[in-house]
Structures are given as C-alpha cells and as structure tokens.
Design a protein around this motif. Structure first.
Motif, PDB file in Angstrom:
ATOM      1  N   ASP A   1      -0.269  -3.393  -9.932  1.00 25.29           N
ATOM      2  CA  ASP A   1      -0.013  -2.752  -8.585  1.00 25.29           C
ATOM      3  C   ASP A   1      -1.062  -2.610  -7.632  1.00 25.29           C
ATOM      4  O   ASP A   1      -1.338  -2.851  -6.537  1.00 25.29           O
ATOM      5  CB  ASP A   1       0.838  -1.373  -8.637  1.00 25.29           C
ATOM      6  N   LEU A   2      -2.357  -1.813  -8.056  1.00 26.80           N
ATOM      7  CA  LEU A   2      -3.498  -1.615  -7.355  1.00 26.80           C
ATOM      8  C   LEU A   2      -4.103  -2.762  -7.005  1.00 26.80           C
ATOM      9  O   LEU A   2      -4.525  -3.207  -5.866  1.00 26.80           O
ATOM     10  CB  LEU A   2      -4.346  -0.633  -8.152  1.00 26.80           C
TER      11      LEU A   2
ATOM     12  N   ILE B   1      -1.189   5.647 -12.943  1.00 21.64           N
ATOM     13  CA  ILE B   1      -2.417   4.675 -12.414  1.00 21.64           C
ATOM     14  C   ILE B   1      -2.987   3.790 -13.337  1.00 21.64           C
ATOM     15  O   ILE B   1      -3.571   2.950 -13.037  1.00 21.64           O
ATOM     16  CB  ILE B   1      -3.494   5.823 -11.682  1.00 21.64           C
TER      17      ILE B   1
ATOM     18  N   THR C   1       0.842  -1.036  -0.169  1.00 21.80           N
ATOM     19  CA  THR C   1      -0.304   0.037   0.026  1.00 21.80           C
ATOM     20  C   THR C   1       0.848   1.439  -0.088  1.00 21.80           C
ATOM     21  O   THR C   1       0.862   2.026  -0.768  1.00 21.80           O
ATOM     22  CB  THR C   1      -0.929   0.134   1.204  1.00 21.80           C
TER      23      THR C   1
ATOM     24  N   TYR D   1       2.408   1.524  -3.212  1.00 22.38           N
ATOM     25  CA  TYR D   1       1.879   2.183  -4.382  1.00 22.38           C
ATOM     26  C   TYR D   1       1.431   3.689  -4.093  1.00 22.38           C
ATOM     27  O   TYR D   1       1.278   4.388  -5.169  1.00 22.38           O
ATOM     28  CB  TYR D   1       0.339   1.517  -4.284  1.00 22.38           C
TER      29      TYR D   1
ATOM     30  N   THR E   1      -2.583  -4.948  -4.360  1.00 23.81           N
ATOM     31  CA  THR E   1      -2.627  -4.495  -2.799  1.00 23.81           C
ATOM     32  C   THR E   1      -3.955  -4.417  -2.304  1.00 23.81           C
ATOM     33  O   THR E   1      -4.383  -4.598  -0.885  1.00 23.81           O
ATOM     34  CB  THR E   1      -2.257  -2.710  -2.691  1.00 23.81           C
ATOM     35  N   LEU E   2      -5.060  -4.604  -3.038  1.00 26.01           N
ATOM     36  CA  LEU E   2      -6.456  -4.870  -2.575  1.00 26.01           C
ATOM     37  C   LEU E   2      -6.943  -5.922  -1.864  1.00 26.01           C
ATOM     38  O   LEU E   2      -7.753  -5.810  -1.015  1.00 26.01           O
ATOM     39  CB  LEU E   2      -7.413  -4.649  -3.761  1.00 26.01           C
TER      40      LEU E   2
END
Lengths: 289, 289, 289, 289
Positions: free
Chosen positions: C110-111, C102, C85, C88, C114-115
C-alpha cells in the motif's frame, strides 16, 4: 544327352537348396536371432550398414559434398542396395513362414528400405525412401539383448494407447480451436497493409505455431487487438499443454501400480497390494511359485 | 364460395402438418438420433456438409483461388446456407420441446452457423461467423456412437472444472506478473534508440510471448540488463508451467482413483478399493447386481 | 484568553479523534473487512480505482495518447494518489495495531503504491512504481468472499514451498549448465565472421533462450557443429522441463492425499484413508464431532 | 662435511612434512570438511574465488572490456591459477588416500579447472576449460551444511536414473522421427527457390527446433504442404512432451511413496503404509528403535 542331366542336376540342387532345412535353420539363427556369436556379429554389421546408408543420404544432400564425390556416393548406394536386397531375400528364404515375415511390420520396412534405388530409375525423389531404413534401427534393441528396454517401450506404448481416446478428444478440441482462432485472426489482421496473415490457411498455421508455443516469428500480429488475441492464444496454449501431460502422467501412475501388483498362483486373481504376502481372495501365500 | 374452403383446406393441412406427431417422431429419429440407418446416413451427410462449408471458407480466402472461382464459391455458399436453414427449421419443427432445443448449446450453435450469409447482406465480415460451423463437428461423436468418447470428454472436463479454481488463482498471479514485468522492461529498454519496446502494452505482449515460451522474436531486448531480466522471465515461465500441469495431473490421478471405485448395492456406500470383493461397510458382496 | 482555549479545543478534538474507538471500529469494518454492505462497496470501489490507476499508466505510455491528453493523465494521477494516500492514512488510523499493519505485506505494498507521484518530483522513472498497485489486486479475493480461493492459493503455495528445495537444486544445475554451454558455444561460433555470439554473456543468454524452448531467433548458430550442439541443448531442455513438472505433480498428488485424510477426535491421530468410518488407531467413529 | 648433513636435514624435513600426520589431519579438516570455523571460512573463500574466476572469463569476453583491461585480467588469471594449483596440491597432500581423491569426480574437476592457463601456453582456446570451475560450485551445498539439499538431489537423480531406460527409448524414437521428418521436409521444401532447407542436416536441425517447440524462425517453411507438415510436427512435439514428463512424474510419485514407508526393526521388512503403527508382517510395533 548330357544337357537334360545337367539341367536336372541344377534343378535338383536348387530344390535341395530351397528345402535345405538345416541351412535354413542355421541362417535363421544368424539373421533373425542374436543369441549366438555369429548372430550377434551379423546384427552389429547390419546396424553399421543401416547407419552408414542413412548417413550417406544425409551427407550427400550437402551441396559442397555432392558435386565432388558424386561417384563415391553412387558406388556406396549400389553396395548398400545390393547388401539389403540379398539380406531381404535370405530373410524370406530362411523364414519358416515366409508370408508371415513379408507382411510383418519389419518385413514391410525391410522391403521399402531396399526399393529406393530401384524406384530411383523410374522416378526422381524415390530415393528418399532410403530414410525408411532408420526404422530398421529399432532392431538395435534386440542386438544388445535389451529385452527390458522392449518391455519399457511396451509399457510406454500401453500408457499412450490407454490414454489415446482422451488425447483424440483433446486433439479434436485443439483443431476446432485453431481453425476458429485462425479465421478470427484473418478477420482482424488480414486488412492491415503488408499483413503476413494473407489467407485463412496461413492464419491457421500461425494459430498452431502460437498455441504449441513454437513461435517461429515468421508471421506476427501488428495491430493491438491482434496482439491481445495472440496473447490470449499463448496463455491458452501454455495452460492446455497441461492436459495431455496430465493424462499421460495419470495413466503412468496407474500403470506403475498395476505393474507392482502380483498374481496369486492359487486362485489366479491379480490386483494385490504391492506389499501383500497372502492372497486377499483365497488366503494362500502369494510367494508360492 | 370456393376460396374460403380452399384457404381452410390449406389452413387445416398446415395445422395437420404442425401437429403430425408421427412425422415429427420419424424426423426426430432421423435428425436427432443416430440409431437407425436413416439417422446415421443423415448425420454422415450433415458432417460432410459442415466440413465442406468450413473448407470453402478457408479455401476462398486464398487470393489465387478467390479471383478465379468467385461464382462457384457464391453458389456453394447459397447451397450450404439453404441446407442448414432447412435443417434448423426441421429441427425446431420435430423437436418435442422446441424452446428447449432453441436455447440449448447446440441450438444456438446451429442458429449462428446458418446466419452468416443473411448477415452478410447487412454488413461485411459477418460471413466469417461461418467458422461457428466447426463447433457443429462436436456432433461427430454421436454419429459414430462413440459414447465412451463423450464420457472421456466428460472426465477431462470434470478434471479441468475441479482444478479450475486453482488455475484461476494461477492466472491472476501470471497476469499481475506480466503487467509488472512488462512495465519494468519498458523502463529498461524503452529509452534505447530504435527500441522495439515502444509502449507498455507492447512490453506486456512481449512478457506474455516470453513467459509462455512462445518467443516470436519480433520484440527482443538488446541491453545487457534487459537480457538478464529476459533470461529470468524465461526461467520463471519454464518453471511455473509446472504448476497448471501439476494441478491437472494430480486432479486426474484423483479422478482415476474415483472412477475405479465401485458402489455397494447393499448399503449404497461407494469408495471401495478397486480390487475389493466385499463391501467394507456392510460386509456384503460387491459383485451382486 | 480565547486562543489557548481554542487550541485546547482543537487539541482535545484531535485527541478525541485519535482515540475514538467507535469510529475506528466502524472504519475498520469498512476498510479491512468485507462482511458489511458498506465494506463490500468500499472494496469494489478500491478495486476499480486500482485497476483504473494501472490502466492509466499503461495507456499513457502509448505515444499517440500521451501527447494529446497529457493534462488528463496528470489530473487522473493526482486524483488516484490523493485517494490512495488518504486510504493509507485511514488504514493506519483505524488499525488496532498500526505497526503490525505498516510492516505487513499489504502495508508495504500500500505504501509503495502511493509513493510514485511524490517520488516523481524527485527523480524520473519513479512513477513506474505505480505498477506495484497491481499487487493490491490480490485483495480481490477477499471482496468476493472467495475464502476457498485463498485456501486454494495456500495449497498451491504450500506445494511449491514443499518442493522448493528440489527446485533450487534443479536451478543450480540449470545455471551451471547454461554457463558451460554458453562458453562452449562462444568458442564454437564466436570466430565466425558476423557472428551473433559476440561475447560469453550473450552466449549464455542464447543458451537460456534455447534451453527454455523460448527460441527468439535473434541469435542463431550458423556452423554445423554449432547447430549440432544447439540441437542437443534443445532436446536437453525439452526433457529436463519434465523435472520441475514431475516435482510439482508428485507434491500435489501427495497434497491431495493429505487433504483427504481426516483427523480422529478421540485419539487425535490423522492419516486415515479418505473413506474410513472408524479410526484405525483407537477404533472410535471418525464421524463424531 | 656439512653439505650432506644439510641435504639430509632438508630430506628429513621434507619427509617429516610428507608424513606429518597431525598437519595433514588439520589441513584435511579445513579443506575437506566444513564443520570447524576455519573449514567454513576456507570453503566460503574458495566459493568466492571460483565465482570470481568464472566471472572474469565471462566479463573478459566483452569486447569493450577486453581491450582496456587486458593486463588486469592477465593478473587475475595468474592469481586464480596459482591459488587453485596450491589448493589442488594441498588436497592431494592431506588426503588420506590421495589416489582415491585424484580419480574421484571432484578430483578430476579440480584438476581440469587448474589446467586452462598452463594449457593456454600450448594451444589457444584451452583457457575456456576454466568453465569447468563452475562444476566446483556444487561444493556450495557442503559449505552451508545443506545435507538435506544433497539428499534432495539424490532423490532427483534416483528418479531420473530409474526412468532413464524409458527416457532412452523415448529419445531413440524422437531421433528416428526427426531424421525422417527432416528428410521429408527437404524433399518438400528443398526445391523451392531461395529455400532455407538447403540440405538434410539443416532440415533435421529444423525438425528438432520445431519439435522441441523452440522455434527460432531462422528456417521456416513457405510452401503450403511444408507448412501443413510443419503444423503436424508442432502438434506432435506439443503432445509427446507429455511422455518424459509423465515418466518422471510417475517415478516421483512412486519415489515419494517409498520414502514415506518405514522399515520394521523386528522382521526387517519395509513397505508399510505411511500411517501404520504396527508391522503388518510380524505384528510388532513400528515405532520401536
């Protein structure tokens, strides 16, 4: 006395028969060649007989069929063997060089494919030699005058022959690999209770089944480390299958190029580009014949 | 006193032996080379011993055999180990640069393949190192003077080496793929009662088994969605097998072209077409030697 | 009053932070590039974290492990999620064009990676998104400065892209084939008692398993006609696998040739033979730079 | 009397309809072409109907679904058959040369795919002809104006056609091989108690399953000699898969080269190198159109 005369007559007629060059030539045209109408008919008949004789063996092995029609198959077998025996003898008779025919590839195949029933009297299982008859099917190409097919086959075989040395090296490598992997797997999985890897030959068999991506599943690893090695073997087999394919592909690309190259009728040198109009060695036209 | 004299004699004879250059040269010709009659004989004998020693390990693993002939195999193993130990020592002795031999590929393989029995006294399983002996079979190429075979092997290895980077990229892609697919499949099939997808490593193993088209069938999907994903993985594996094959094929086509190119003895430049008679850089004949 | 001043200070320091171009540049060099020592260290650390986080998910799925060390895995997951996180957010912060990052491929990967834990609070199964982290491994190429590897990858992808239309046509053909064969097989085998071909989707699944030569063996034909069709499908699959392989091979041979061709700096035309010294269009030297 | 007049009116209106060239042309543009908006819409609608009708057959075979929604599927089937029947009749009507359409590939496919329900009244199982509808999906290429895709398909087919003779020779070889191996395996494994090699057709089926590397595992050898032969068959299959792949690859490399070659508009000769600016036969520019 009449008897000697009678015997002499038989003797002379046999000798006449054995040296009847015209009959020989006629039979030769029918049996060995396929240019005449009679020759074609004979070849088609032969094909049908070969196919039927193979079919009979295959069908006979079915349990339901074998018990019911045992006699029928026996009769068929007698007919086929009789036909093929006579055909073989006639081939020897009408061949200009009988010895050359007898020891040629087709000569040997013809002999072996007539023997099964005779050998069957001596020992069981011999009748399965009948399957050699399938090899006789290669003659089919001649029947339909598919000469170009034969040349295609030659190109194929030549490509395989040219790449045979590379493929042998590849196979030696594969064999060393499967023996090593088989032994390793026996060490890993062999101590598990109820293991399917009971001995090294079985493990080598497994290695071949896995590496060739056949994967029967009759022998499968159960331990984690065994499965990891197994996965490695699969990926290896999946990749190195590229090697023989690459070899043969490259050889064929080369073969095609050679095939396209013309030969100069003036200086005799080949190796011209496919689209050249003039010989690059002597300058004469390549299109002269 | 006689004793020192005696010892000196032994010492000098050992030193003589260690520096007996003629003996060394003779042994070297026999053991390392295969040009002489004696050298060939030795190599063939060695091949037979290696093959036998591997065969013994393989056969010994068969339960039926192992119990009956335990002693026989023990004796065989002693003989082979003795032979290979002596051979290894002689190789070091007669080698002009012993260190170079010891740390060469064949030197290490030779050492490892003599160790198993000695290590076997210390810990079980070590005897399976015997399988390293199979690697010694690579020497077979030298025995039969198959130099061309070695050059074929080199061409193969070079093609593989040249394409190794592409193949590594391909493999990284495949590994990321099987890990992702394995996890996805565990999510889909893992909740079914009596599922065979018990955990993610097992699912990854399944993904590799499927993608490489091995297909053991020990782990198979049962849900509709699992089967759909499975079908997708198969089609993917069926297609991407084209990638390494394409890489190696292209590399070999390239390799063949290079091989066909001659080098000009006048200007030293290579890269001529296979059928050129004159150097395209300096105009001199390419056939001068 | 002090409070507004204090708040202003905070506000200004945040603004300073948000517009601290020097810090941004420094972080950018560390996080996005791999040329400096710090940048390399960060990338290696990141790789280790990614690999560990994937490993944790894989290992956690093992029943034996999961029950014992539940807490340990929980902690690991918190640490990894925290790290990713922060990483990111820093990437967005120091990126010169945050929006571009993004919505880039790596930005989205990457997003998503991390989710999982955050989504895990909402609904079960979401945590398996963790597997997206494997895609982040593609960054490995940059770490080791394997630019050439990336170019290899590009060449591979380009070859696949160029041949994609042919492969799509091939796939449409395969899909029509497996649907047709699946239905046919359902008609043939579907009426046998205890058949494994329970419905058409299952039969299509079988057709795919067979044609791709995977061959699980969970569904196999038992009738004679079913086996005959099955044999036909296998031979078909065995042959048409040649098609995508041929496509990719041909594309790569073409790709190699293009790669070898230089571009003339005088007239700008490319397409020279790999060994040419002079431009064949304008006659100037090809070696001028 | 009015009746004849009324009939005459009907007759003339039918004749008008049958010879209404403008209506025919309009319908032709909609149904056969995809250039106009209406034509595109019709084609997309047709695609959806085809896909739905195939999907209905596939889904209907699922036992859970079939019992519940029997009536729904019946209705669907009536609607689809109605639609396809009308479409078929309109196609004949508006086609400028109806006979040519009826006996064209698509004409026959269109007919067969409307028949299933009608034939279904006569004999059971006929409804599975519905699967012929999948062939109609080939039209999809026209809908999206993917002309280039069709040309790709042509190139593929041409490559396959050019190499078809080689592939036929290869297949004859494979068939002779599997028949021989199957019989041999029956001799080896057939006498084992509880053997899976119950007859020669089954053994031939096994040989095909093994040689194509499918490997179901429903029939596996258990004797040592059977496994050895089996391993040999696998390695053979693993290697000879290279042959069709090599053939197609070489053919495609050739195809690509031809495709790249331009044709001279001055002398009409083709076969120029891909990068040539001037005709090598007549010296005129190749870029003139």
């Amino acid at each position: 006395m009449q008897t000697p005369k009678f015997f002499l007559k038989i003797k002379s007629s046999i000798e006449n028969f054995l040296h009847n060059e015209e009959l020989k030539r006629k039979l030769y045209t029918i049996i060995f060649e396929a240019d005449t109408k009679a020759g074609k008919r004979f070849d088609v008949l032969l094909m049908v007989f070969i196919l039927l004789s193979v079919l009979v063996v295959v069908v006979e092995s079915l349990e339901v069929v074998a018990n019911r029609f045992k006699l029928v198959f026996q009769v068929f077998e007698y007919v086929f063997t009789g036909f093929f025996t006579i055909e073989y003898l006639v081939r020897i008779y009408c061949s200009p060089k009988p010895k050359k025919y007898i020891f040629s590839f087709f000569g040997i195949v013809d002999l072996i494919s007539t023997l099964p029933m005779y050998l069957g009297f001596l020992f069981q299982g011999a009748r399965y030699f009948i399957i050699f008859r399938t090899f006789r099917l290669i003659r089919v190409f001649r029947v339909f005058k598919l000469f170009t097919f034969i040349s295609e086959g030659h190109l194929l075989l030549k490509s395989l022959y040219e790449s045979s040395r590379k493929i042998i090296v590849f196979f030696l490598f594969v064999i060393i690999l499967v023996v090593s992997i088989g032994t390793l797997m026996y060490m890993i999985e062999g101590t598990t209770p109820n293991t399917q890897f009971t001995d090294i030959p079985t493990s080598i068999y497994w290695a071949i089944v896995t590496m060739t991506t056949v994967g029967y599943g009759d022998i499968t690893p159960v331990t984690t480390i065994g499965r990891a090695l197994s996965a490695f073997v699969m990926l290896l087999g999946y990749t190195i299958i590229a090697v023989p394919t690459g070899i043969v592909s490259a050889e064929m690309v080369k073969g095609y190029k050679k095939q396209a190259q013309k030969k100069c009728v003036h200086c005799g040198k080949s190796g011209h580009e496919a689209d050249a109009s003039f010989c690059k060695y002597c300058g004469e036209s390549l299109n002269d014949l």
